[in-house]
Design a protein around this motif. Structure first.
Motif, PDB file in Angstrom:
ATOM      1  N   GLU A  44     -20.093  37.175 -38.896  1.00  0.00           N
ATOM      2  CA  GLU A  44     -21.352  37.916 -38.882  1.00  0.00           C
ATOM      3  C   GLU A  44     -21.156  39.265 -38.178  1.00  0.00           C
ATOM      4  O   GLU A  44     -20.279  39.424 -37.325  1.00  0.00           O
ATOM      5  CB  GLU A  44     -22.416  37.104 -38.130  1.00  0.00           C
ATOM      6  CG  GLU A  44     -22.812  35.811 -38.793  1.00  0.00           C
ATOM      7  CD  GLU A  44     -23.618  36.060 -40.039  1.00  0.00           C
ATOM      8  OE1 GLU A  44     -23.369  35.357 -41.051  1.00  0.00           O
ATOM      9  OE2 GLU A  44     -24.482  36.956 -40.023  1.00  0.00           O
ATOM     10  N   ARG A  45     -22.017  40.208 -38.533  1.00  0.00           N
ATOM     11  CA  ARG A  45     -21.997  41.493 -37.839  1.00  0.00           C
ATOM     12  C   ARG A  45     -22.503  41.278 -36.418  1.00  0.00           C
ATOM     13  O   ARG A  45     -23.549  40.650 -36.217  1.00  0.00           O
ATOM     14  CB  ARG A  45     -22.873  42.499 -38.577  1.00  0.00           C
ATOM     15  CG  ARG A  45     -22.694  43.929 -38.119  1.00  0.00           C
ATOM     16  CD  ARG A  45     -23.441  44.891 -38.993  1.00  0.00           C
ATOM     17  NE  ARG A  45     -23.008  44.808 -40.392  1.00  0.00           N
ATOM     18  CZ  ARG A  45     -23.437  45.636 -41.335  1.00  0.00           C
ATOM     19  NH1 ARG A  45     -24.295  46.608 -41.038  1.00  0.00           N
ATOM     20  NH2 ARG A  45     -23.018  45.488 -42.575  1.00  0.00           N
ATOM     21  N   GLU A  46     -21.788  41.799 -35.448  1.00  0.00           N
ATOM     22  CA  GLU A  46     -22.145  41.564 -34.057  1.00  0.00           C
ATOM     23  C   GLU A  46     -22.358  42.872 -33.306  1.00  0.00           C
ATOM     24  O   GLU A  46     -21.774  43.903 -33.619  1.00  0.00           O
ATOM     25  CB  GLU A  46     -21.053  40.742 -33.354  1.00  0.00           C
ATOM     26  CG  GLU A  46     -19.712  41.436 -33.254  1.00  0.00           C
ATOM     27  CD  GLU A  46     -18.702  40.640 -32.435  1.00  0.00           C
ATOM     28  OE1 GLU A  46     -19.033  39.575 -31.895  1.00  0.00           O
ATOM     29  OE2 GLU A  46     -17.553  41.115 -32.339  1.00  0.00           O
ATOM     30  N   PHE A  47     -23.187  42.765 -32.293  1.00  0.00           N
ATOM     31  CA  PHE A  47     -23.499  43.911 -31.444  1.00  0.00           C
ATOM     32  C   PHE A  47     -22.298  44.283 -30.601  1.00  0.00           C
ATOM     33  O   PHE A  47     -21.594  43.402 -30.076  1.00  0.00           O
ATOM     34  CB  PHE A  47     -24.692  43.555 -30.559  1.00  0.00           C
ATOM     35  CG  PHE A  47     -24.933  44.518 -29.444  1.00  0.00           C
ATOM     36  CD1 PHE A  47     -24.570  44.189 -28.147  1.00  0.00           C
ATOM     37  CD2 PHE A  47     -25.505  45.750 -29.685  1.00  0.00           C
ATOM     38  CE1 PHE A  47     -24.782  45.065 -27.110  1.00  0.00           C
ATOM     39  CE2 PHE A  47     -25.728  46.647 -28.656  1.00  0.00           C
ATOM     40  CZ  PHE A  47     -25.364  46.294 -27.360  1.00  0.00           C
ATOM     41  N   VAL A  48     -22.089  45.593 -30.424  1.00  0.00           N
ATOM     42  CA  VAL A  48     -21.001  46.087 -29.580  1.00  0.00           C
ATOM     43  C   VAL A  48     -21.556  46.827 -28.365  1.00  0.00           C
ATOM     44  O   VAL A  48     -21.274  46.466 -27.221  1.00  0.00           O
ATOM     45  CB  VAL A  48     -20.067  47.019 -30.382  1.00  0.00           C
ATOM     46  CG1 VAL A  48     -19.040  47.670 -29.462  1.00  0.00           C
ATOM     47  CG2 VAL A  48     -19.382  46.249 -31.507  1.00  0.00           C
ATOM     48  N   ALA A  49     -22.358  47.868 -28.613  1.00  0.00           N
ATOM     49  CA  ALA A  49     -22.865  48.693 -27.520  1.00  0.00           C
ATOM     50  C   ALA A  49     -24.044  49.510 -27.999  1.00  0.00           C
ATOM     51  O   ALA A  49     -24.215  49.733 -29.195  1.00  0.00           O
ATOM     52  CB  ALA A  49     -21.765  49.626 -27.008  1.00  0.00           C
ATOM     53  N   THR A  50     -24.852  49.969 -27.043  1.00  0.00           N
ATOM     54  CA  THR A  50     -25.985  50.811 -27.403  1.00  0.00           C
ATOM     55  C   THR A  50     -26.278  51.811 -26.307  1.00  0.00           C
ATOM     56  O   THR A  50     -25.948  51.584 -25.127  1.00  0.00           O
ATOM     57  CB  THR A  50     -27.237  49.959 -27.701  1.00  0.00           C
ATOM     58  OG1 THR A  50     -28.295  50.822 -28.166  1.00  0.00           O
ATOM     59  CG2 THR A  50     -27.724  49.228 -26.460  1.00  0.00           C
ATOM     60  N   ILE A  51     -26.877  52.919 -26.702  1.00  0.00           N
ATOM     61  CA  ILE A  51     -27.280  53.957 -25.765  1.00  0.00           C
ATOM     62  C   ILE A  51     -28.625  54.484 -26.237  1.00  0.00           C
ATOM     63  O   ILE A  51     -28.819  54.742 -27.416  1.00  0.00           O
ATOM     64  CB  ILE A  51     -26.207  55.068 -25.682  1.00  0.00           C
ATOM     65  CG1 ILE A  51     -26.534  56.080 -24.584  1.00  0.00           C
ATOM     66  CG2 ILE A  51     -26.032  55.776 -27.022  1.00  0.00           C
ATOM     67  CD1 ILE A  51     -25.365  57.005 -24.251  1.00  0.00           C
ATOM     68  N   PRO A  52     -29.606  54.623 -25.363  1.00  0.00           N
ATOM     69  CA  PRO A  52     -30.940  55.041 -25.788  1.00  0.00           C
ATOM     70  C   PRO A  52     -30.983  56.517 -26.134  1.00  0.00           C
ATOM     71  O   PRO A  52     -30.057  57.269 -25.836  1.00  0.00           O
ATOM     72  CB  PRO A  52     -31.811  54.723 -24.574  1.00  0.00           C
ATOM     73  CG  PRO A  52     -30.869  54.802 -23.420  1.00  0.00           C
ATOM     74  CD  PRO A  52     -29.551  54.328 -23.935  1.00  0.00           C
ATOM     75  N   TRP A  53     -32.053  56.926 -26.760  1.00  0.00           N
ATOM     76  CA  TRP A  53     -32.179  58.310 -27.190  1.00  0.00           C
ATOM     77  C   TRP A  53     -32.177  59.264 -26.004  1.00  0.00           C
ATOM     78  O   TRP A  53     -31.787  60.408 -26.126  1.00  0.00           O
ATOM     79  CB  TRP A  53     -33.445  58.498 -28.015  1.00  0.00           C
ATOM     80  CG  TRP A  53     -34.713  58.309 -27.245  1.00  0.00           C
ATOM     81  CD1 TRP A  53     -35.363  57.147 -27.038  1.00  0.00           C
ATOM     82  CD2 TRP A  53     -35.467  59.319 -26.571  1.00  0.00           C
ATOM     83  NE1 TRP A  53     -36.487  57.362 -26.280  1.00  0.00           N
ATOM     84  CE2 TRP A  53     -36.587  58.668 -25.970  1.00  0.00           C
ATOM     85  CE3 TRP A  53     -35.328  60.694 -26.412  1.00  0.00           C
ATOM     86  CZ2 TRP A  53     -37.533  59.363 -25.236  1.00  0.00           C
ATOM     87  CZ3 TRP A  53     -36.279  61.384 -25.692  1.00  0.00           C
ATOM     88  CH2 TRP A  53     -37.370  60.708 -25.100  1.00  0.00           C
ATOM     89  N   SER A  54     -32.603  58.782 -24.857  1.00  0.00           N
ATOM     90  CA  SER A  54     -32.637  59.633 -23.674  1.00  0.00           C
ATOM     91  C   SER A  54     -31.253  59.830 -23.064  1.00  0.00           C
ATOM     92  O   SER A  54     -31.091  60.654 -22.168  1.00  0.00           O
ATOM     93  CB  SER A  54     -33.565  59.014 -22.625  1.00  0.00           C
ATOM     94  OG  SER A  54     -33.055  57.749 -22.225  1.00  0.00           O
ATOM     95  N   GLY A  55     -30.276  59.064 -23.539  1.00  0.00           N
ATOM     96  CA  GLY A  55     -28.939  59.168 -22.997  1.00  0.00           C
ATOM     97  C   GLY A  55     -28.794  58.525 -21.639  1.00  0.00           C
ATOM     98  O   GLY A  55     -27.885  58.836 -20.888  1.00  0.00           O
ATOM     99  N   GLY A  56     -29.678  57.594 -21.299  1.00  0.00           N
ATOM    100  CA  GLY A  56     -29.642  56.949 -20.001  1.00  0.00           C
ATOM    101  C   GLY A  56     -28.716  55.750 -19.956  1.00  0.00           C
ATOM    102  O   GLY A  56     -27.563  55.826 -20.365  1.00  0.00           O
TER     103      GLY A  56
END
Length: 124
Positions: A44-56
């Motif tokens: 399955e496709r799995e989550f790796v990383a994320t960054i919010p639009w604010s760059g926080g």
């Protein structure tokens, strides 16, 4: 509407590093939260990383924390995934995804736009 174009995939040796790039076209990248996902053969496709639009604050899959780093450069309309100490288990298609809502998101359903996904192959 936004188009996401990834680059940086390819073949690497175990222990090497690789940086993936994701450039947004159509609208400014700074309006979106961005995540990276990956899909290995037969999985399955799995989550790796994320960054919010604010760059926080950033957020990572527990198993990848410390080896992978997500960052963004809104001036270049781009998001990056730096991958270090790669091993064969990291072999997958890596997808960049964007969402308009605020906050961090780790589920596929929370993202509105997807790139085509470059293949990263790690040989032992």
């Amino acid at each position: 509407q936004v188009q996401l174009v990834e680059s940086g995939g390819g073949w690497v040796r175990a222990g090497d590093s690789r940086r993936l790039s994701c450039e947004a076209a159509g609208r400014t990248c700074s309006s979106y939260g961005v995540g990276w996902f990956r899909q290995a053969p037969g999985k399955e496709r799995e989550f790796v990383a994320t960054i919010p639009w604010s760059g926080g604050s950033t957020y990572y899959a527990d198993s990848l924390k410390g080896r992978f780093t997500i960052s963004r450069d809104n001036a270049k309309n781009s998001v990056y995934l730096q991958m270090n100490s790669l091993n064969p288990e990291d072999t997958a298609v890596y997808y960049c995804a964007a969402r308009t809502a605020r906050g961090l998101a780790t589920r596929r359903s929370e993202y509105d736009y997807w790139g085509q996904g470059p293949q990263v192959t790690v040989s032992s």
